[in-house]
Design a protein around this motif. Structure first.
Motif, PDB file in Angstrom:
ATOM      1  N   LYS A  96       0.757  -1.327   0.177  1.00 21.06           N
ATOM      2  CA  LYS A  96      -0.070  -0.127   0.136  1.00 21.06           C
ATOM      3  C   LYS A  96       0.885   1.246   0.066  1.00 21.06           C
ATOM      4  O   LYS A  96       0.468   2.306  -0.660  1.00 21.06           O
ATOM      5  CB  LYS A  96      -1.078  -0.028   1.139  1.00 21.06           C
ATOM      6  N   GLY A  97       2.033   1.260   0.927  1.00 25.65           N
ATOM      7  CA  GLY A  97       2.933   2.233   0.802  1.00 25.65           C
ATOM      8  C   GLY A  97       3.512   2.706  -0.438  1.00 25.65           C
ATOM      9  O   GLY A  97       3.432   3.741  -0.968  1.00 25.65           O
ATOM     10  N   LEU A 101       3.156   5.995  -2.832  1.00 24.68           N
ATOM     11  CA  LEU A 101       4.406   6.608  -3.238  1.00 24.68           C
ATOM     12  C   LEU A 101       4.316   6.724  -4.637  1.00 24.68           C
ATOM     13  O   LEU A 101       4.665   7.964  -5.219  1.00 24.68           O
ATOM     14  CB  LEU A 101       5.515   5.964  -2.510  1.00 24.68           C
ATOM     15  N   HIS A 102       4.118   5.873  -5.554  1.00 28.86           N
ATOM     16  CA  HIS A 102       3.827   5.783  -6.968  1.00 28.86           C
ATOM     17  C   HIS A 102       3.001   6.976  -7.192  1.00 28.86           C
ATOM     18  O   HIS A 102       3.299   7.741  -8.405  1.00 28.86           O
ATOM     19  CB  HIS A 102       3.775   4.411  -7.415  1.00 28.86           C
ATOM     20  N   GLY A 103       1.527   6.891  -6.866  1.00 30.79           N
ATOM     21  CA  GLY A 103       0.687   7.737  -6.943  1.00 30.79           C
ATOM     22  C   GLY A 103       1.084   9.388  -6.924  1.00 30.79           C
ATOM     23  O   GLY A 103       0.986   9.909  -7.867  1.00 30.79           O
ATOM     24  N   MET A 104       1.764   9.327  -5.660  1.00 28.12           N
ATOM     25  CA  MET A 104       2.361  10.534  -5.509  1.00 28.12           C
ATOM     26  C   MET A 104       3.539  11.352  -6.474  1.00 28.12           C
ATOM     27  O   MET A 104       3.355  12.392  -7.118  1.00 28.12           O
ATOM     28  CB  MET A 104       3.003  10.812  -4.091  1.00 28.12           C
ATOM     29  N   ALA A 105       4.462  10.230  -6.904  1.00 30.15           N
ATOM     30  CA  ALA A 105       5.296  10.590  -8.023  1.00 30.15           C
ATOM     31  C   ALA A 105       4.659  10.909  -9.047  1.00 30.15           C
ATOM     32  O   ALA A 105       5.150  11.963  -9.839  1.00 30.15           O
ATOM     33  CB  ALA A 105       6.115   9.559  -7.962  1.00 30.15           C
ATOM     34  N   ASP A 106       3.814  10.255  -9.852  1.00 28.89           N
ATOM     35  CA  ASP A 106       2.811  10.455 -10.653  1.00 28.89           C
ATOM     36  C   ASP A 106       2.438  11.798 -10.750  1.00 28.89           C
ATOM     37  O   ASP A 106       2.460  12.512 -11.834  1.00 28.89           O
ATOM     38  CB  ASP A 106       2.094   9.298 -11.190  1.00 28.89           C
ATOM     39  N   MET A 107       1.887  12.197  -9.783  1.00 26.25           N
ATOM     40  CA  MET A 107       1.148  13.637  -9.488  1.00 26.25           C
ATOM     41  C   MET A 107       2.260  14.508  -9.634  1.00 26.25           C
ATOM     42  O   MET A 107       2.033  15.689 -10.362  1.00 26.25           O
ATOM     43  CB  MET A 107       0.473  13.607  -8.213  1.00 26.25           C
TER      44      MET A 107
END
Length: 114
Positions: A96-97, A101-107
């Motif tokens: 989940k973490g 983190l991947h989602g935040m990096a993509d944003m």
């Protein structure tokens, strides 16, 4: 010598023998002979081809399956050394973490934030 290595590398870049020859200053005829094992690589041609394909001479000769040279590997490690602490934190995250983190990096990339 694994002659297929020169041919495989050339084909992976979608180059004809003539195009490879133009880029390396090695005649198309010589490249054909090398690929067909009718001619051994000279030291100079081996270095030129290894540099062009960015592989080690041992890889080109079929003596190793490792494509990169020690110098290339060292440069890569030095380039990413600054991210070592981040990688250590990432490795202990759960699924989940890591996904978060991947989602935040993509944003951040989409927002073009430095």
């Amino acid at each position: 010598m694994n002659v297929n290595r020169v041919k495989k590398l050339r084909l992976s870049l979608k180059l004809s023998q003539e195009e490879l020859g133009e880029r390396t200053n090695i005649s198309q005829q010589l490249i054909s002979k090398i690929e067909n094992d009718d001619q051994k690589l000279t030291r100079d041609n081996m270095i030129v081809l290894a540099d062009f394909f960015q592989v080690s001479t041992d890889y080109l000769l079929g003596r190793s399956n490792v494509r990169t040279t020690l110098e290339q590997e060292s440069e890569r490690l030095n380039r990413y050394e600054q991210y070592y602490d981040f990688i250590q934190v990432y490795e202990v995250l759960g699924d989940k973490g890591k996904k978060l983190l991947h989602g935040m990096a993509d944003m951040l990339v989409k927002a073009d934030i430095d």
